[in-house]
Design a protein around this motif. Structure first.
Motif, PDB file in Angstrom:
ATOM      1  N   ASN B 128       0.902  -1.211  -0.029  1.00 17.92           N
ATOM      2  CA  ASN B 128      -0.030   0.111  -0.019  1.00 17.92           C
ATOM      3  C   ASN B 128       0.901   1.229   0.020  1.00 17.92           C
ATOM      4  O   ASN B 128       1.472   1.508   1.135  1.00 17.92           O
ATOM      5  N   PRO B 129       0.781   1.881  -1.008  1.00 16.27           N
ATOM      6  CA  PRO B 129       1.809   3.137  -1.172  1.00 16.27           C
ATOM      7  C   PRO B 129       1.394   4.131   0.006  1.00 16.27           C
ATOM      8  O   PRO B 129       2.556   4.931   0.374  1.00 16.27           O
ATOM      9  N   SER B 130       0.246   4.175   0.241  1.00 16.38           N
ATOM     10  CA  SER B 130       0.007   5.540   1.435  1.00 16.38           C
ATOM     11  C   SER B 130       0.508   5.058   2.771  1.00 16.38           C
ATOM     12  O   SER B 130       0.359   5.758   3.463  1.00 16.38           O
ATOM     13  N   ALA B 131       0.987   3.716   2.908  1.00 16.96           N
ATOM     14  CA  ALA B 131       1.536   3.373   4.276  1.00 16.96           C
ATOM     15  C   ALA B 131       2.922   3.551   4.366  1.00 16.96           C
ATOM     16  O   ALA B 131       3.468   3.376   5.240  1.00 16.96           O
ATOM     17  N   LEU B 132       3.578   3.927   3.015  1.00 15.00           N
ATOM     18  CA  LEU B 132       5.044   4.174   3.137  1.00 15.00           C
ATOM     19  C   LEU B 132       5.271   5.635   3.340  1.00 15.00           C
ATOM     20  O   LEU B 132       4.357   6.615   3.242  1.00 15.00           O
ATOM     21  N   CYS B 133       6.516   6.034   3.836  1.00 15.97           N
ATOM     22  CA  CYS B 133       7.009   7.200   4.093  1.00 15.97           C
ATOM     23  C   CYS B 133       7.307   8.142   2.896  1.00 15.97           C
ATOM     24  O   CYS B 133       7.685   7.351   1.908  1.00 15.97           O
ATOM     25  N   ASP B 134       7.310   9.312   3.091  1.00 16.23           N
ATOM     26  CA  ASP B 134       7.863  10.128   1.998  1.00 16.23           C
ATOM     27  C   ASP B 134       9.402  10.335   2.183  1.00 16.23           C
ATOM     28  O   ASP B 134       9.997  10.557   1.048  1.00 16.23           O
ATOM     29  N   ALA B 135       9.854  10.412   3.201  1.00 14.88           N
ATOM     30  CA  ALA B 135      11.302  10.581   3.451  1.00 14.88           C
ATOM     31  C   ALA B 135      11.368   9.737   4.715  1.00 14.88           C
ATOM     32  O   ALA B 135      10.661   9.522   5.596  1.00 14.88           O
ATOM     33  N   VAL B 136      12.876   9.371   5.013  1.00 14.88           N
ATOM     34  CA  VAL B 136      13.151   8.858   6.367  1.00 14.88           C
ATOM     35  C   VAL B 136      14.570   9.540   6.733  1.00 14.88           C
ATOM     36  O   VAL B 136      15.281  10.100   5.990  1.00 14.88           O
ATOM     37  N   THR B 137      14.651   9.321   8.089  1.00 13.83           N
ATOM     38  CA  THR B 137      16.116   9.801   8.424  1.00 13.83           C
ATOM     39  C   THR B 137      17.277   8.688   8.321  1.00 13.83           C
ATOM     40  O   THR B 137      16.622   7.515   8.525  1.00 13.83           O
ATOM     41  N   VAL B 138      18.442   8.787   8.136  1.00 15.12           N
ATOM     42  CA  VAL B 138      19.356   7.890   8.146  1.00 15.12           C
ATOM     43  C   VAL B 138      20.439   8.170   8.838  1.00 15.12           C
ATOM     44  O   VAL B 138      20.769   9.490   9.062  1.00 15.12           O
ATOM     45  N   ASN B 139      21.384   7.185   9.276  1.00 18.02           N
ATOM     46  CA  ASN B 139      22.513   7.387   9.981  1.00 18.02           C
ATOM     47  C   ASN B 139      23.840   7.192   9.069  1.00 18.02           C
ATOM     48  O   ASN B 139      23.921   5.979   8.334  1.00 18.02           O
ATOM     49  N   PRO B 140      24.629   7.961   8.740  1.00 19.15           N
ATOM     50  CA  PRO B 140      25.620   7.816   7.600  1.00 19.15           C
ATOM     51  C   PRO B 140      26.883   7.293   8.144  1.00 19.15           C
ATOM     52  O   PRO B 140      28.174   7.340   7.271  1.00 19.15           O
ATOM     53  N   LEU B 141      26.985   6.808   9.318  1.00 20.80           N
ATOM     54  CA  LEU B 141      28.120   6.273   9.935  1.00 20.80           C
ATOM     55  C   LEU B 141      29.030   5.330   8.926  1.00 20.80           C
ATOM     56  O   LEU B 141      30.336   5.176   8.863  1.00 20.80           O
ATOM     57  N   LEU B 142      28.276   4.437   8.032  1.00 17.89           N
ATOM     58  CA  LEU B 142      28.872   3.585   7.099  1.00 17.89           C
ATOM     59  C   LEU B 142      29.067   4.132   5.764  1.00 17.89           C
ATOM     60  O   LEU B 142      29.925   3.070   5.101  1.00 17.89           O
ATOM     61  N   GLY B 143      29.208   5.214   5.758  1.00 15.79           N
ATOM     62  CA  GLY B 143      29.513   5.897   4.437  1.00 15.79           C
ATOM     63  C   GLY B 143      28.679   5.819   3.301  1.00 15.79           C
ATOM     64  O   GLY B 143      27.517   5.496   3.349  1.00 15.79           O
TER      65      GLY B 143
END
Lengths: 303, 303
Positions: B128-143
């Motif tokens: 269901n596309p409406s249950a997906l986010c428009d954006a997410v936060t991510v942690n870049p430690l792994l490059g």
């Protein structure tokens, strides 16, 4: 018994440091579990196929290795049914006598980190303790404050942590190798501090570190820098590290590290045409045990 | 329309840069939703109470602000029922015309990061596309390699990212401020590179950055260092930053940043004895809009 001692006992009991990574890449599952990648299948049907596959893998791992490491991403992909599959798999691994290290790599500020620590290690009141992990992986970018809630849980009970210190991916240098001391070295020093109050009777801490086995030189340096820290070494097998590479992560007598293999064990059938997948997986795992178990006195005549 | 332009349109439409953080700390929910913290309640009952509360919060946010930011940890705490609650809340926010930024702070190596990107942004076929986010936060430690799967998803569609550059917690200096350039500055430079191919018609990128509003001096420097990067500024309200602090994160005309408030809006009732919780939440949100909306021409006479 604190995590460090439970881990030590599990490694002594099985005679090897092998960790089976439960990374159910949908597209790599054996044909018997093709529902997992059927675009027409519901997430519940896909999750059922993933669960069936992993229960068989746990059957292979049981009694042979000390621990398994489910990778959260492949469960989250399946929504609520995936969250249920995660718990079913964790419970089954515990019922099979395996320790469970949840590979979740979570990171957040204090009060939110506390919610993650509860979610994976401690549980809400009334939750099923056997569906909780024995340890989890965490990402330290946000600093000590973000790790403290996990340390608090470890101090209250039998749980452990593995902090990302140096990851096994080819691009891990980009941020982790920067500076002098490098970011990884700074994190390693913090891991030692965080782990000091949590040293078990075995002399090791319940606060561990993830260090890629793909960088043997750095692995040796980080091993020396964190003498009481149990290491989790990814990169063996599919990512290219061999027994000689991971050797740098161990203390005397083959102690102090777990070596993870995910794809090379789970999907061994892909390189063994005509061999039933479960036989290929068992043989791949036994080969890994034979390659890595000797320093712990593992009998190579078994199997 | 790419995420950058969708975000710009949402901010123009509502006339303010306010982001409501959906962090349902179980122990802080209004008394009407006390089942959420009842030790005798099942996780399904707790999740139902959390969902009811957040649907009411979404009702307050709808039409007033451009976006909401659910915090994954508080849903994961509730197991499979929490995963279902997450999807229900995301869907409800979309139905109310709000953008949804999933605060998940995920990090992993390439193939696993791809599973997370699918889980939160792109969905499996048939989901269901409406249950997906428009954006997410991510942690870049792994490059870069760990961010690339998310960038690939952004390039294929309408999705966005917010990379942790400088977090708002008091201990964020420990690793993020180390070195020269600092780790945060190095990450900021990478965010600019990652975002270059994803600049929208509005001139901003779909690749954003999380920068704590609690450090106004650094916020101004990082704003200048990432001129086309939409910022997500946590720390307003409960964490101590005010309108003057967050001002450093904006471009001319009040563009280029979202300001998050979670507890000060959701749990405003705690400082307003006798006021129904939803009235307290609405008034707290309107006060935030009034404090922050002026540069965008927001009318302060509304409400």
């Amino acid at each position: 018994m604190i995590y460090a001692d439970r881990l030590e006992a599990a490694v002594r009991r099985t005679g090897n440091p092998c960790l089976v990574g439960l990374d159910p890449h949908l597209e790599l599952l054996p044909p018997e579990f093709a529902a997992a990648r059927d675009p027409a299948a519901s997430r519940a049907e896909r999750a059922a196929a993933v669960t069936s596959f992993l229960l068989e893998v746990i059957d292979v791992a049981a009694g042979r290795v000390p621990a398994v490491k489910p990778q959260s991403a492949f469960f989250e992909l399946l929504g609520p049914a995936g969250a249920q599959a995660w718990e079913t798999v964790v419970e089954a691994a515990h019922a099979a006598g395996l320790l469970v290290i949840g590979d979740v790599k979570r990171s957040d500020i204090g009060s939110t980190a506390a919610a993650y620590a509860t979610a994976f290690l401690e549980g809400l009141p009334g939750s099923n303790p056997s569906a909780l992990c024995d340890a989890v992986t965490v990402n330290p970018l946000l600093g000590s404050e973000s790790i403290q809630p996990f340390l608090d849980v470890c101090a209250r009970g039998e749980k452990g942590l593995y902090v990302l210190v140096r990851t096994s991916n080819p691009g891990s240098d980009e941020f982790q190798a920067q500076g002098s001391p490098s970011l990884s070295e700074r994190i390693a020093d913090a891991v030692v501090r965080w782990g000091e109050p949590l040293v078990g009777e075995c002399g090791m801490s319940s606060v561990g570190a993830v260090v890629g086995a793909t960088l043997p030189g750095e692995l040796a340096e980080l091993r020396a820098r964190m003498p009481r820290t149990p290491l989790l070494l990814p990169g063996y097998g599919a990512q290219g590290a061999g027994a000689a590479d991971v050797a740098h992560g161990f203390l005397d007598g083959g102690r102090g590290a777990l070596v993870n293999s995910s794809r090379a064990v789970l999907f061994a059938y892909r390189n063994r045409p005509g061999v039933p997948w479960k036989d290929a997986t068992r043989e791949a795992l036994e080969a890994m045990i034979e390659a890595l178990g000797a320093p712990l006195g593992q009998s190579t005549g078994s199997g």
